[in-house]
Scaffold this active site. Sequence first.
Site, PDB file in Angstrom:
ATOM      1  N   CYS A  24     -29.281  21.125  54.553  1.00 18.39           N
ATOM      2  CA  CYS A  24     -27.987  21.047  53.878  1.00 18.39           C
ATOM      3  C   CYS A  24     -28.069  21.762  52.539  1.00 18.39           C
ATOM      4  O   CYS A  24     -27.078  22.288  52.057  1.00 18.39           O
ATOM      5  CB  CYS A  24     -27.561  19.604  53.703  1.00 18.39           C
ATOM      6  SG  CYS A  24     -28.722  18.667  52.754  1.00 18.39           S
ATOM      7  N   GLU A  60     -20.751  27.024  56.995  1.00 19.55           N
ATOM      8  CA  GLU A  60     -22.215  26.959  56.933  1.00 19.55           C
ATOM      9  C   GLU A  60     -22.782  27.230  58.314  1.00 19.55           C
ATOM     10  O   GLU A  60     -22.486  26.512  59.261  1.00 19.55           O
ATOM     11  CB  GLU A  60     -22.711  25.634  56.368  1.00 19.55           C
ATOM     12  CG  GLU A  60     -22.131  24.391  56.962  1.00 19.55           C
ATOM     13  CD  GLU A  60     -22.920  23.155  56.566  1.00 19.55           C
ATOM     14  OE1 GLU A  60     -23.949  23.259  55.890  1.00 19.55           O
ATOM     15  OE2 GLU A  60     -22.496  22.067  56.965  1.00 19.55           O
ATOM     16  N   GLU A  66     -23.970  11.817  52.895  1.00 22.62           N
ATOM     17  CA  GLU A  66     -24.485  13.119  52.470  1.00 22.62           C
ATOM     18  C   GLU A  66     -24.115  14.082  53.581  1.00 22.62           C
ATOM     19  O   GLU A  66     -24.679  14.032  54.674  1.00 22.62           O
ATOM     20  CB  GLU A  66     -26.003  13.070  52.283  1.00 22.62           C
ATOM     21  CG  GLU A  66     -26.449  12.222  51.115  1.00 22.62           C
ATOM     22  CD  GLU A  66     -25.959  12.704  49.765  1.00 22.62           C
ATOM     23  OE1 GLU A  66     -25.623  13.901  49.631  1.00 22.62           O
ATOM     24  OE2 GLU A  66     -25.888  11.877  48.842  1.00 22.62           O
ATOM     25  N   ASN A  94     -32.233  17.179  61.193  1.00 24.64           N
ATOM     26  CA  ASN A  94     -33.133  18.116  60.505  1.00 24.64           C
ATOM     27  C   ASN A  94     -34.262  17.448  59.706  1.00 24.64           C
ATOM     28  O   ASN A  94     -35.275  18.082  59.433  1.00 24.64           O
ATOM     29  CB  ASN A  94     -32.337  19.097  59.625  1.00 24.64           C
ATOM     30  CG  ASN A  94     -31.619  18.413  58.500  1.00 24.64           C
ATOM     31  OD1 ASN A  94     -31.411  17.204  58.537  1.00 24.64           O
ATOM     32  ND2 ASN A  94     -31.221  19.173  57.500  1.00 24.64           N
ATOM     33  N   THR A 143     -30.098  12.015  68.147  1.00 19.33           N
ATOM     34  CA  THR A 143     -30.697  12.181  69.483  1.00 19.33           C
ATOM     35  C   THR A 143     -31.873  13.160  69.402  1.00 19.33           C
ATOM     36  O   THR A 143     -32.979  12.836  69.844  1.00 19.33           O
ATOM     37  CB  THR A 143     -29.625  12.610  70.493  1.00 19.33           C
ATOM     38  OG1 THR A 143     -28.704  11.520  70.585  1.00 19.33           O
ATOM     39  CG2 THR A 143     -30.221  12.885  71.851  1.00 19.33           C
ATOM     40  N   ARG A 158     -33.316  18.981  47.524  1.00 19.31           N
ATOM     41  CA  ARG A 158     -33.029  17.558  47.298  1.00 19.31           C
ATOM     42  C   ARG A 158     -34.098  16.936  46.412  1.00 19.31           C
ATOM     43  O   ARG A 158     -33.824  16.103  45.569  1.00 19.31           O
ATOM     44  CB  ARG A 158     -32.976  16.860  48.652  1.00 19.31           C
ATOM     45  CG  ARG A 158     -32.944  15.341  48.615  1.00 19.31           C
ATOM     46  CD  ARG A 158     -32.563  14.810  49.976  1.00 19.31           C
ATOM     47  NE  ARG A 158     -33.374  15.385  51.027  1.00 19.31           N
ATOM     48  CZ  ARG A 158     -34.289  14.717  51.740  1.00 19.31           C
ATOM     49  NH1 ARG A 158     -34.503  13.453  51.507  1.00 19.31           N
ATOM     50  NH2 ARG A 158     -34.971  15.318  52.701  1.00 19.31           N
ATOM     51  N   GLY A 176     -19.326  12.388  59.281  1.00 16.18           N
ATOM     52  CA  GLY A 176     -19.325  11.464  58.136  1.00 16.18           C
ATOM     53  C   GLY A 176     -17.923  11.265  57.584  1.00 16.18           C
ATOM     54  O   GLY A 176     -17.584  10.175  57.112  1.00 16.18           O
TER      55      GLY A 176
HETATM   56  N1  LIG Z   1     -26.019  16.642  53.130  1.00 13.33           N
HETATM   57  C1  LIG Z   1     -27.099  16.484  53.871  1.00 13.33           C
HETATM   58  O1  LIG Z   1     -28.064  15.901  53.381  1.00 13.33           O
HETATM   59  C2  LIG Z   1     -27.153  17.008  55.283  1.00 13.33           C
HETATM   60  C3  LIG Z   1     -26.069  17.515  55.936  1.00 13.33           C
HETATM   61  N2  LIG Z   1     -26.152  17.949  57.215  1.00 13.33           N
HETATM   62  C4  LIG Z   1     -24.961  18.505  57.853  1.00 13.33           C
HETATM   63  O2  LIG Z   1     -24.890  18.034  59.191  1.00 13.33           O
HETATM   64  C5  LIG Z   1     -24.559  19.064  60.096  1.00 13.33           C
HETATM   65  C6  LIG Z   1     -25.509  19.172  61.260  1.00 13.33           C
HETATM   66  O3  LIG Z   1     -26.288  18.035  61.413  1.00 13.33           O
HETATM   67  P1  LIG Z   1     -26.090  17.076  62.640  1.00 13.33           P
HETATM   68  O4  LIG Z   1     -27.246  16.165  62.664  1.00 13.33           O
HETATM   69  O5  LIG Z   1     -25.797  17.845  63.869  1.00 13.33           O
HETATM   70  O6  LIG Z   1     -24.778  16.278  62.184  1.00 13.33           O
HETATM   71  P2  LIG Z   1     -23.950  15.203  62.980  1.00 13.33           P
HETATM   72  O7  LIG Z   1     -22.947  14.722  62.002  1.00 13.33           O
HETATM   73  O8  LIG Z   1     -23.499  15.705  64.267  1.00 13.33           O
HETATM   74  O9  LIG Z   1     -25.006  14.036  63.313  1.00 13.33           O
HETATM   75  C7  LIG Z   1     -25.595  13.237  62.319  1.00 13.33           C
HETATM   76  C8  LIG Z   1     -25.879  11.876  62.901  1.00 13.33           C
HETATM   77  O10 LIG Z   1     -24.657  11.229  63.265  1.00 13.33           O
HETATM   78  C9  LIG Z   1     -24.747  10.744  64.602  1.00 13.33           C
HETATM   79  N3  LIG Z   1     -23.411  10.680  65.170  1.00 13.33           N
HETATM   80  C10 LIG Z   1     -22.751  11.587  65.919  1.00 13.33           C
HETATM   81  N4  LIG Z   1     -21.513  11.135  66.219  1.00 13.33           N
HETATM   82  C11 LIG Z   1     -21.384   9.926  65.645  1.00 13.33           C
HETATM   83  C12 LIG Z   1     -20.342   8.958  65.569  1.00 13.33           C
HETATM   84  N5  LIG Z   1     -19.160   9.133  66.150  1.00 13.33           N
HETATM   85  N6  LIG Z   1     -20.563   7.824  64.882  1.00 13.33           N
HETATM   86  C13 LIG Z   1     -21.749   7.611  64.275  1.00 13.33           C
HETATM   87  N7  LIG Z   1     -22.771   8.473  64.315  1.00 13.33           N
HETATM   88  C14 LIG Z   1     -22.590   9.626  64.977  1.00 13.33           C
HETATM   89  C15 LIG Z   1     -25.683  11.715  65.270  1.00 13.33           C
HETATM   90  O11 LIG Z   1     -26.214  11.169  66.451  1.00 13.33           O
HETATM   91  P3  LIG Z   1     -26.452  12.100  67.762  1.00 13.33           P
HETATM   92  O12 LIG Z   1     -27.549  13.023  67.389  1.00 13.33           O
HETATM   93  O13 LIG Z   1     -26.811  11.131  68.809  1.00 13.33           O
HETATM   94  O14 LIG Z   1     -25.166  12.808  68.007  1.00 13.33           O
HETATM   95  C16 LIG Z   1     -26.725  11.895  64.176  1.00 13.33           C
HETATM   96  O15 LIG Z   1     -27.576  10.800  64.134  1.00 13.33           O
HETATM   97  C17 LIG Z   1     -24.543  20.313  59.304  1.00 13.33           C
HETATM   98  O16 LIG Z   1     -23.202  20.687  59.204  1.00 13.33           O
HETATM   99  C18 LIG Z   1     -25.089  19.966  57.938  1.00 13.33           C
HETATM  100  O17 LIG Z   1     -24.415  20.540  56.906  1.00 13.33           O
HETATM  101  C19 LIG Z   1     -27.295  17.876  57.911  1.00 13.33           C
HETATM  102  C20 LIG Z   1     -28.414  17.407  57.316  1.00 13.33           C
HETATM  103  C21 LIG Z   1     -28.429  16.936  55.952  1.00 13.33           C
HETATM  104  O1  LIG Z   2     -30.635  17.046  54.795  1.00 14.48           O
HETATM  105  C1  LIG Z   2     -31.066  18.026  54.226  1.00 14.48           C
HETATM  106  O2  LIG Z   2     -30.973  19.147  54.661  1.00 14.48           O
HETATM  107  C2  LIG Z   2     -31.879  17.649  53.077  1.00 14.48           C
HETATM  108  O3  LIG Z   2     -31.396  16.529  52.452  1.00 14.48           O
HETATM  109  C3  LIG Z   2     -32.386  18.728  52.244  1.00 14.48           C
HETATM  110  O4  LIG Z   2     -33.606  18.328  51.765  1.00 14.48           O
HETATM  111  P1  LIG Z   2     -34.574  19.417  51.124  1.00 14.48           P
HETATM  112  O5  LIG Z   2     -33.822  20.059  50.029  1.00 14.48           O
HETATM  113  O6  LIG Z   2     -35.751  18.639  50.662  1.00 14.48           O
HETATM  114  O7  LIG Z   2     -34.910  20.371  52.228  1.00 14.48           O
END
Ligand SMILES: NC(=O)C1=CN([C@@H]2O[C@H](COP(=O)(O)OP(=O)(O)OC[C@H]3O[C@@H](n4cnc5c(N)ncnc54)[C@H](OP(=O)(O)O)[C@@H]3O)[C@@H](O)[C@H]2O)C=CC1
Ligand SMILES: O=C(O)[C@H](O)COP(=O)(O)O
Length: 503
Positions: free
Chosen positions: A298, A391, A264, A169, A195, A451, A249
């Site tokens: 997030c 979520e 995060e 995102n 990806t 954030r 994570g």
């Molecule tokens: N707290 C925060 O700041 C944020 C939290 N999120 C949370 O993440 C979720 C959706 O985001 P999303 O990007 O799909 O999350 P993912 O956890 O699926 O992916 C995040 C990253 O991890 C990589 N990844 C996937 N599998 C593995 C693995 N086994 N080992 C290491 N890396 C891996 C992904 O690569 P690839 O794309 O190649 O699979 C991507 O780069 C939501 O639930 C949201 O809440 C999202 C954004 C911010």
């Molecule tokens: O990963 C997220 O979704 C962000 O860390 C949120 O950032 P923002 O509050 O600036 O949109």
Amino acid sequence: MAGTGLFSEILDGEVYKYYADGEWKTSSSGKSVAIINPSTRKTQYKVQACTQEEVNSVMELSKSAQKSWAKTPLWKRAELLHKAAAILKDNKVPIAESLVKEIAKPAKDSVTEVVRSGDLISYCAEEGVRILGEGKFLLSDSFPGNERTKYCLTSKIPLGVVLAIPPFNYPVNLAVSKIAPALIAGNSLVLKPPTQGAVSCLHMVHCFHLAGFPKGLISCITGKGSEIGDFLTMHPAVNCISFTGGDTGISISKKAGMIPLQMELGGKDACVVLEDADLDLVASNIIKGGFSYSGQRCTAVKVVLVMESVADELVEKVKAKVAKLTVGPPEDNSDITAVVSESSANFIEGLVMDAKEKGATFCQEYKREGNLIWPLLLDNVRPDMRIAWEEPFGPVLPVLRINSVEEGINHCNASNFGLQGCVFTKDINKAILISDAMETGTVQINSAPARGPDHFPFQGLKDSGIGSQGVTNSINLMTKVKTTVINLPTPSYSMGDGLIARL
Ligand SMILES: NC(=O)C1=CN([C@@H]2O[C@H](COP(=O)(O)OP(=O)(O)OC[C@H]3O[C@@H](n4cnc5c(N)ncnc54)[C@H](OP(=O)(O)O)[C@@H]3O)[C@@H](O)[C@H]2O)C=CC1
Ligand SMILES: O=C(O)[C@H](O)COP(=O)(O)O
């Protein structure tokens, strides 16, 4: 245009290259990974599927590049970061274009993401010069039983190789929020981009390449997380992992070795609305907080907890604003765009159908075309519905009506997440008490969760993460304290009598 002009060397035919040893390379795997445009659901770009051998080689180069980088003066590290920031901002157009195509982020917001990232890099360079340029001096006689015979000097040293894994995102912004602190602190950096968002990340990495960072210091390995993720995160050369994403994570934390982790993860940010709140302000913040980038943040408002006595009025105000949201392609700057993938859209639909079966009030008709889901407000949601807890990461927002503040706090604190929350009231004393009671990393008073600004601390409790982000916290997390103790033969007091006689 992406992959042309200054960026043409990062493309090999129709597949983007990966970055290692200061060069753009084609993987020996001969395989690529497709990036699907969320709006068209067709392949937009392709990136290399890197091999384990390529990861091994990158790690070796990274380890050796870090050794010389740690000896590079702080001001020089900062200078290079400022240069990268300027190149990134100059090239905001092609980078934003790939964000639009890869993750369907509205065009204007995509440009904002790139500019914000440049600013973050520059701020980090400045902050690093200040905080890493300072150490501590401790005297032994403040601890019982000691004379002043020991002088302790502390400074911050790099950890080594930092592995950065950002989510789809904010592929550029959440990558640089890891890259810049790692580099200013004297670490080398291996990036595994999401990806969906990988091509934007590769363009961003090219800006660092053009700035002239030493070979091997920054690498970018592409491939599916499910295929190379474990190999990367469990690699013995990695000294720190900074990850943003979902539950992945949590599993990384269980598998990683004894290294600092910055995680995060998800959130279920609640918006608590008291009777005395300014309901127009609340409604605007619910729209901004719940529906910007189609709820795929997030920190999005993911549940509204409103006092029953003002709930009807608030729901009407939010409904009126939802009706004005534009739905369509990101290229047109629509407010609501396609969510990132078909599986994400199916997941959101599952939550909506569950709420329907259990009797939630639909304030709009549910509508979906492909990955595009129209904004939806669900009123009278109850705790037995999945959407009250999970979520959606999409443009669907549940409203739970509460009869007391305690009921709202209990709902927040029963969540396995604890990222942010917000409270709307004109009574600052109540707001502070509610903030104290909410088990989340941050509470916003009279504004939606967010954030930024990016130098503020940003952290989640419980399943929302470990460690804290924000420029200063990230720099500190990516360093270790080193101390040198000078032992004196006799106690030394700065104004002590007889000192000279003892020498
Ligand atoms: N707290 C925060 O700041 C944020 C939290 N999120 C949370 O993440 C979720 C959706 O985001 P999303 O990007 O799909 O999350 P993912 O956890 O699926 O992916 C995040 C990253 O991890 C990589 N990844 C996937 N599998 C593995 C693995 N086994 N080992 C290491 N890396 C891996 C992904 O690569 P690839 O794309 O190649 O699979 C991507 O780069 C939501 O639930 C949201 O809440 C999202 C954004 C911010
Ligand atoms: O990963 C997220 O979704 C962000 O860390 C949120 O950032 P923002 O509050 O600036 O949109």
